[in-house]
Enzyme design. Structure first.
Site, PDB file in Angstrom:
ATOM      1  N   LEU A  33       0.813  -1.217   0.000  1.00  0.00           N
ATOM      2  CA  LEU A  33       0.000   0.000   0.000  1.00  0.00           C
ATOM      3  C   LEU A  33       0.849   1.270   0.000  1.00  0.00           C
ATOM      4  O   LEU A  33       1.923   1.321   0.599  1.00  0.00           O
ATOM      5  CB  LEU A  33      -0.928  -0.005   1.220  1.00  0.00           C
ATOM      6  N   HIS A  39      -3.559   4.241  -2.108  1.00  0.00           N
ATOM      7  CA  HIS A  39      -4.453   3.371  -1.330  1.00  0.00           C
ATOM      8  C   HIS A  39      -4.909   4.086  -0.059  1.00  0.00           C
ATOM      9  O   HIS A  39      -6.060   3.990   0.348  1.00  0.00           O
ATOM     10  CB  HIS A  39      -3.732   2.082  -0.911  1.00  0.00           C
ATOM     11  N   GLY A  76     -10.217   3.568  -6.861  1.00  0.00           N
ATOM     12  CA  GLY A  76      -9.461   4.708  -7.362  1.00  0.00           C
ATOM     13  C   GLY A  76      -9.709   4.950  -8.848  1.00  0.00           C
ATOM     14  O   GLY A  76      -9.846   4.002  -9.626  1.00  0.00           O
ATOM     15  N   LYS A 119       0.886   7.241  -8.406  1.00  0.00           N
ATOM     16  CA  LYS A 119       1.421   6.252  -7.468  1.00  0.00           C
ATOM     17  C   LYS A 119       0.913   4.873  -7.851  1.00  0.00           C
ATOM     18  O   LYS A 119      -0.261   4.711  -8.212  1.00  0.00           O
ATOM     19  CB  LYS A 119       0.984   6.585  -6.045  1.00  0.00           C
TER      20      LYS A 119
HETATM   21  P1  AMP Z   1      -4.420  -2.160  -6.391  1.00  0.00           P
HETATM   22  O1  AMP Z   1      -3.795  -2.538  -5.090  1.00  0.00           O
HETATM   23  O2  AMP Z   1      -3.450  -1.665  -7.406  1.00  0.00           O
HETATM   24  O3  AMP Z   1      -5.354  -3.233  -6.913  1.00  0.00           O
HETATM   25  O4  AMP Z   1      -5.344  -0.901  -6.095  1.00  0.00           O
HETATM   26  C1  AMP Z   1      -6.356  -0.953  -5.125  1.00  0.00           C
HETATM   27  C2  AMP Z   1      -7.214   0.280  -5.229  1.00  0.00           C
HETATM   28  O5  AMP Z   1      -6.425   1.437  -4.999  1.00  0.00           O
HETATM   29  C3  AMP Z   1      -7.854   0.443  -6.622  1.00  0.00           C
HETATM   30  O6  AMP Z   1      -9.180   0.915  -6.485  1.00  0.00           O
HETATM   31  C4  AMP Z   1      -6.965   1.476  -7.259  1.00  0.00           C
HETATM   32  O7  AMP Z   1      -7.617   2.237  -8.253  1.00  0.00           O
HETATM   33  C5  AMP Z   1      -6.595   2.338  -6.073  1.00  0.00           C
HETATM   34  N1  AMP Z   1      -5.361   3.070  -6.364  1.00  0.00           N
HETATM   35  C6  AMP Z   1      -4.162   2.552  -6.714  1.00  0.00           C
HETATM   36  N2  AMP Z   1      -3.268   3.536  -6.972  1.00  0.00           N
HETATM   37  C7  AMP Z   1      -3.927   4.704  -6.789  1.00  0.00           C
HETATM   38  C8  AMP Z   1      -3.559   6.074  -6.916  1.00  0.00           C
HETATM   39  N3  AMP Z   1      -2.343   6.453  -7.286  1.00  0.00           N
HETATM   40  N4  AMP Z   1      -4.502   7.010  -6.644  1.00  0.00           N
HETATM   41  C9  AMP Z   1      -5.757   6.653  -6.277  1.00  0.00           C
HETATM   42  N5  AMP Z   1      -6.161   5.369  -6.147  1.00  0.00           N
HETATM   43  C10 AMP Z   1      -5.266   4.408  -6.395  1.00  0.00           C
END
Ligand code: AMP
Length: 282
Positions: free
Chosen positions: A34, A38, A148, A185
């Site tokens: 994270l 996140h 996100g 990020k």
């Molecule tokens: P992940 O762990 O990559 O599957 O992401 C989990 C959640 O965090 C998803 O809803 C992503 O869209 C969100 N997320 C990941 N990176 C970002 C970011 N830089 N800004 C906003 N939300 C993010």
């Protein structure tokens, strides 16, 4: 103290207790490792709900056979610290066998919004995402779930799925969090060596350029996309997977900027595939 659990039974017990107390529940689904992106979802969830569950699960079903499942970064101790500091209440960190036992054979699949963008280059990806998110919704049964805009197509797909399958859950979209220099990020940024990290700035440069084109009055999506592609092609370490303009609601290609238009891209920097996007509402 935040609770870290690994079984579906433990999640259900915790949620059942909260519900008995009349508390509301928010869910933030993640694959862990994270970062501030996140954390912005967890912060929002903590603000909106009495109790917050963060799932940390690198879902094998959404990775293709040649993708980075084995090398995907993991650090549950650091994730636990981040979630605890943000005020979350429970981390659900199942093993793949807990989610997919022997004989597992039911899937949530979708036509339409999964056909373009990442769905083209990652053909089984969204089936894996929809299946695991449906399972998480059924396990946690949250009031709200947080996604996100970094993964804009995923957000649109999940919204559609919730509507189509009548999940009584509000999907809360959260803006993209970026590094100080503009790079969105991502847990995958750790794959980049220093030279690639610098080259990766071409994604946010293309986002800014595209947004500027629209702000300057350009309404032909092809012209905006061409300008973005030309910008990316100037970077020798970058290889375009796609740059496209689609209607954010149904992820179908559009020729004219009208309503909620999503400009999305996937670009390889060396071997690392990164995504970025912006949405305009005209
Ligand atoms: P992940 O762990 O990559 O599957 O992401 C989990 C959640 O965090 C998803 O809803 C992503 O869209 C969100 N997320 C990941 N990176 C970002 C970011 N830089 N800004 C906003 N939300 C993010």
């Amino acid at each position: 103290m935040i609770q870290v659990v690994h079984t579906i039974k433990e999640v259900r017990e915790a949620v059942r207790q909260w519900r008995k107390e009349g508390l509301t529940v928010g869910l933030v689904p993640t694959m862990g490792y994270l970062h501030e992106g996140h954390k912005s979802l967890v912060d929002r969830a903590v603000k909106d709900n009495d109790r917050v569950v963060v799932s940390v699960f690198v879902n094998p079903m959404q990775f293709g056979p040649t993708e980075d499942l084995a090398q995907y970064p993991r650090d549950l101790a650091a994730d636990t610290r981040l979630c605890e500091a943000a005020g979350a209440h429970l981390i659900f960190n199942p093993e793949p066998e807990e989610m997919y036992d022997e004989g597992f054979c039911s899937f949530v699949d979708m036509n339409g919004p999964t056909a373009e963008l990442c769905g083209k280059s990652r053909p089984i990806h969204f089936r894996g995402v929809c299946t695991v998110v449906s399972k998480l919704f059924n396990i946690v049964m949250p009031d709200k779930a947080y996604f996100g805009q970094k993964d804009a197509q995923q957000l649109s797909v999940i919204r559609r799925m919730v509507k189509d399958l009548n999940f009584p859950i509000e999907i809360v979209p959260c803006p993209i969090v970026r590094e100080a220099d503009g790079l969105a990020k991502s847990s995958r940024n750790t794959y980049l060596n220093p030279q690639e990290r610098q080259a990766a700035l071409v994604l946010s440069r293309a986002v800014n350029l595209g947004r500027q084109c629209v702000e300057n009055g350009e309404r032909d999506t092809h012209k905006v996309v061409e300008a973005m592609k030309a910008c990316i092609e100037q970077e020798p370490l970058a290889r375009i997977d796609y740059v496209e303009a689609v209607d954010f609601q149904n992820i179908q290609k559009v020729d004219v900027v009208k309503g909620e238009t999503l400009f999305a891209m996937a670009v390889y920097i060396g071997k690392t595939r990164l995504i970025d996007n912006f949405i305009v509402n005209i």
